[in-house]
Write a protein that holds these residues in place. Structure first.
Motif, PDB file in Angstrom:
ATOM      1  N   VAL A  43       0.838  -1.138   0.203  1.00 54.55           N
ATOM      2  CA  VAL A  43      -0.133   0.020   0.128  1.00 54.55           C
ATOM      3  C   VAL A  43       1.102   1.198  -0.089  1.00 54.55           C
ATOM      4  CG1 VAL A  43      -1.646   1.363   0.981  1.00 54.55           C
ATOM      5  CG2 VAL A  43      -1.396  -1.081   1.668  1.00 54.55           C
ATOM      6  N   ALA A  44       1.935   1.367   0.572  1.00 53.49           N
ATOM      7  CA  ALA A  44       3.025   2.343   0.857  1.00 53.49           C
ATOM      8  C   ALA A  44       3.870   2.300  -0.090  1.00 53.49           C
ATOM      9  CB  ALA A  44       3.843   1.907   1.679  1.00 53.49           C
ATOM     10  N   TYR A  45       4.069   1.084  -0.895  1.00 51.48           N
ATOM     11  CA  TYR A  45       4.604   1.707  -2.391  1.00 51.48           C
ATOM     12  C   TYR A  45       4.089   2.325  -3.501  1.00 51.48           C
ATOM     13  CZ  TYR A  45       5.699   0.051  -7.258  1.00 51.48           C
ATOM     14  OH  TYR A  45       6.260  -0.035  -8.791  1.00 51.48           O
ATOM     15  N   HIS A  46       2.403   1.810  -3.618  1.00 48.90           N
ATOM     16  CA  HIS A  46       1.524   2.735  -4.317  1.00 48.90           C
ATOM     17  C   HIS A  46       0.736   4.135  -3.924  1.00 48.90           C
ATOM     18  CE1 HIS A  46       0.604  -1.031  -6.905  1.00 48.90           C
ATOM     19  NE2 HIS A  46       0.323  -1.494  -5.113  1.00 48.90           N
ATOM     20  N   LEU A  47       1.506   4.203  -2.449  1.00 50.12           N
ATOM     21  CA  LEU A  47       0.992   5.412  -2.210  1.00 50.12           C
ATOM     22  C   LEU A  47       2.507   6.310  -2.463  1.00 50.12           C
ATOM     23  CD1 LEU A  47      -0.714   4.895   1.046  1.00 50.12           C
ATOM     24  CD2 LEU A  47      -1.995   5.820  -0.026  1.00 50.12           C
ATOM     25  N   ARG A  48       3.673   6.004  -2.638  1.00 48.99           N
ATOM     26  CA  ARG A  48       4.467   6.849  -3.015  1.00 48.99           C
ATOM     27  C   ARG A  48       4.350   6.824  -4.523  1.00 48.99           C
ATOM     28  NH1 ARG A  48       6.902   3.609   0.635  1.00 48.99           N
ATOM     29  NH2 ARG A  48       7.622   1.708  -0.897  1.00 48.99           N
ATOM     30  N   ASN A  49       4.235   6.239  -4.954  1.00 49.68           N
ATOM     31  CA  ASN A  49       4.295   6.207  -6.896  1.00 49.68           C
ATOM     32  C   ASN A  49       2.844   7.488  -6.985  1.00 49.68           C
ATOM     33  OD1 ASN A  49       5.803   4.545  -7.028  1.00 49.68           O
ATOM     34  ND2 ASN A  49       4.033   2.671  -7.813  1.00 49.68           N
ATOM     35  N   VAL A  50       1.901   8.084  -6.345  1.00 51.62           N
ATOM     36  CA  VAL A  50       0.588   8.770  -6.610  1.00 51.62           C
ATOM     37  C   VAL A  50       1.448  10.116  -5.493  1.00 51.62           C
ATOM     38  CG1 VAL A  50      -1.371   9.660  -5.820  1.00 51.62           C
ATOM     39  CG2 VAL A  50      -1.430   6.592  -6.111  1.00 51.62           C
ATOM     40  N   GLU A  51       1.716  10.022  -5.036  1.00 49.51           N
ATOM     41  CA  GLU A  51       2.658  11.916  -4.504  1.00 49.51           C
ATOM     42  C   GLU A  51       3.662  11.708  -5.370  1.00 49.51           C
ATOM     43  OE1 GLU A  51       4.473  12.350   0.152  1.00 49.51           O
ATOM     44  OE2 GLU A  51       5.427  10.560  -1.204  1.00 49.51           O
ATOM     45  N   LEU A  75      -1.127  13.648  -4.616  1.00 48.94           N
ATOM     46  CA  LEU A  75      -0.971  13.223  -3.422  1.00 48.94           C
ATOM     47  C   LEU A  75      -0.144  13.767  -2.977  1.00 48.94           C
ATOM     48  CD1 LEU A  75      -3.288  12.075  -1.364  1.00 48.94           C
ATOM     49  CD2 LEU A  75      -1.525   9.787  -1.797  1.00 48.94           C
ATOM     50  N   VAL A  76       0.176  14.757  -1.875  1.00 47.59           N
ATOM     51  CA  VAL A  76       1.016  15.282  -1.109  1.00 47.59           C
ATOM     52  C   VAL A  76       0.621  14.561   0.622  1.00 47.59           C
ATOM     53  CG1 VAL A  76       1.633  18.330  -0.205  1.00 47.59           C
ATOM     54  CG2 VAL A  76       1.442  17.095  -2.008  1.00 47.59           C
ATOM     55  N   ARG A  77       1.766  14.659   1.347  1.00 53.22           N
ATOM     56  CA  ARG A  77       1.753  14.717   2.802  1.00 53.22           C
ATOM     57  C   ARG A  77       1.909  15.781   3.275  1.00 53.22           C
ATOM     58  NH1 ARG A  77       5.115   9.080   4.103  1.00 53.22           N
ATOM     59  NH2 ARG A  77       6.386   9.589   2.403  1.00 53.22           N
ATOM     60  N   ASP A  78       1.438  15.912   4.554  1.00 53.02           N
ATOM     61  CA  ASP A  78       1.696  17.199   5.698  1.00 53.02           C
ATOM     62  C   ASP A  78       2.629  16.526   6.967  1.00 53.02           C
ATOM     63  OD1 ASP A  78       0.060  18.653   3.815  1.00 53.02           O
ATOM     64  OD2 ASP A  78      -2.258  18.527   5.063  1.00 53.02           O
ATOM     65  N   GLY A  79       2.826  15.291   6.539  1.00 49.48           N
ATOM     66  CA  GLY A  79       3.681  15.006   8.072  1.00 49.48           C
ATOM     67  C   GLY A  79       4.318  13.915   7.842  1.00 49.48           C
ATOM     68  N   HIS A  80       4.722  12.525   8.484  1.00 50.51           N
ATOM     69  CA  HIS A  80       5.063  11.622   7.962  1.00 50.51           C
ATOM     70  C   HIS A  80       4.015  10.498   7.867  1.00 50.51           C
ATOM     71  CE1 HIS A  80       9.365  13.436   9.190  1.00 50.51           C
ATOM     72  NE2 HIS A  80       9.098  13.622  10.002  1.00 50.51           N
ATOM     73  N   GLY A  81       3.219  10.776   8.387  1.00 52.34           N
ATOM     74  CA  GLY A  81       2.185   9.727   8.155  1.00 52.34           C
ATOM     75  C   GLY A  81       0.961  10.086   6.740  1.00 52.34           C
ATOM     76  N   TRP A  82       1.004   8.962   6.041  1.00 55.65           N
ATOM     77  CA  TRP A  82      -0.611   8.758   5.498  1.00 55.65           C
ATOM     78  C   TRP A  82      -1.629   9.634   5.683  1.00 55.65           C
ATOM     79  CZ3 TRP A  82       1.689   9.234   1.050  1.00 55.65           C
ATOM     80  CH2 TRP A  82       3.052   8.710  -0.069  1.00 55.65           C
ATOM     81  N   ARG A  83      -1.898   9.359   7.028  1.00 63.10           N
ATOM     82  CA  ARG A  83      -3.396   9.759   7.234  1.00 63.10           C
ATOM     83  C   ARG A  83      -3.184  11.232   7.245  1.00 63.10           C
ATOM     84  NH1 ARG A  83      -7.111   7.942  10.944  1.00 63.10           N
ATOM     85  NH2 ARG A  83      -6.458   5.890  11.339  1.00 63.10           N
ATOM     86  N   THR A  84      -2.911  11.975   7.024  1.00 64.43           N
ATOM     87  CA  THR A  84      -2.146  13.242   6.772  1.00 64.43           C
ATOM     88  C   THR A  84      -2.098  14.579   5.563  1.00 64.43           C
ATOM     89  OG1 THR A  84      -0.180  14.268   7.467  1.00 64.43           O
ATOM     90  CG2 THR A  84      -1.245  13.924   9.276  1.00 64.43           C
ATOM     91  N   CYS A  85      -2.615  13.375   4.813  1.00 66.19           N
ATOM     92  CA  CYS A  85      -2.338  13.613   2.974  1.00 66.19           C
ATOM     93  C   CYS A  85      -3.314  14.357   2.964  1.00 66.19           C
ATOM     94  CB  CYS A  85      -1.924  12.459   2.166  1.00 66.19           C
ATOM     95  SG  CYS A  85      -3.915  11.392   2.193  1.00 66.19           S
ATOM     96  N   ARG A  86      -2.897  15.281   1.546  1.00 65.98           N
ATOM     97  CA  ARG A  86      -4.014  16.589   1.100  1.00 65.98           C
ATOM     98  C   ARG A  86      -4.567  15.480  -0.490  1.00 65.98           C
ATOM     99  NH1 ARG A  86      -2.085  20.739  -0.431  1.00 65.98           N
ATOM    100  NH2 ARG A  86       0.481  20.736   1.125  1.00 65.98           N
ATOM    101  N   LEU A  87      -4.622  16.040  -1.704  1.00 65.12           N
ATOM    102  CA  LEU A  87      -5.007  16.006  -2.597  1.00 65.12           C
ATOM    103  C   LEU A  87      -4.994  16.907  -3.405  1.00 65.12           C
ATOM    104  CD1 LEU A  87      -8.368  13.891  -2.831  1.00 65.12           C
ATOM    105  CD2 LEU A  87      -5.980  13.086  -3.540  1.00 65.12           C
ATOM    106  N   ARG A  88      -3.833  16.882  -4.737  1.00 64.18           N
ATOM    107  CA  ARG A  88      -3.646  18.497  -4.967  1.00 64.18           C
ATOM    108  C   ARG A  88      -4.836  18.052  -6.266  1.00 64.18           C
ATOM    109  NH1 ARG A  88       1.959  20.126  -7.147  1.00 64.18           N
ATOM    110  NH2 ARG A  88       2.268  19.770  -4.558  1.00 64.18           N
TER     111      ARG A  88
END
Length: 73
Positions: free
Chosen positions: A47-55, A60-73
């Motif tokens: 899941v993290a691999y796919h999230l990094r690809n999307v980022e 997708l942009v992370r506001d911190g270290h975790g994915w829960r705080t992400c926001r969409l562009r």
């Protein structure tokens, strides 16, 4: 040389859809384990691999270290 495709894969689209829904309903993204359960992946690292690809594609942009705080562009 960048070998990454310019489009999102089907799995990445599913993950993005789950994140959109969660942000709409709860104001924040899902945890990695929750995303995995929602799209049928049992491994948090996949899941993290796919999230990094999307980022990396700028969707997708992370506001911190975790994915829960992400926001969409």
């Amino acid at each position: 040389m960048n070998r990454r495709p310019a489009y999102l894969t089907e799995r990445e689209e599913q993950i993005l859809s789950c994140i959109r829904q969660s942000i709409r309903d709860h104001g924040e993204g899902l945890a990695v384990a929750q995303l995995g359960a929602a799209v049928g992946l049992s491994s948090k690292s996949s899941v993290a691999y796919h999230l990094r690809n999307v980022e990396k594609r700028g969707v997708l942009v992370r506001d911190g270290h975790g994915w829960r705080t992400c926001r969409l562009r």
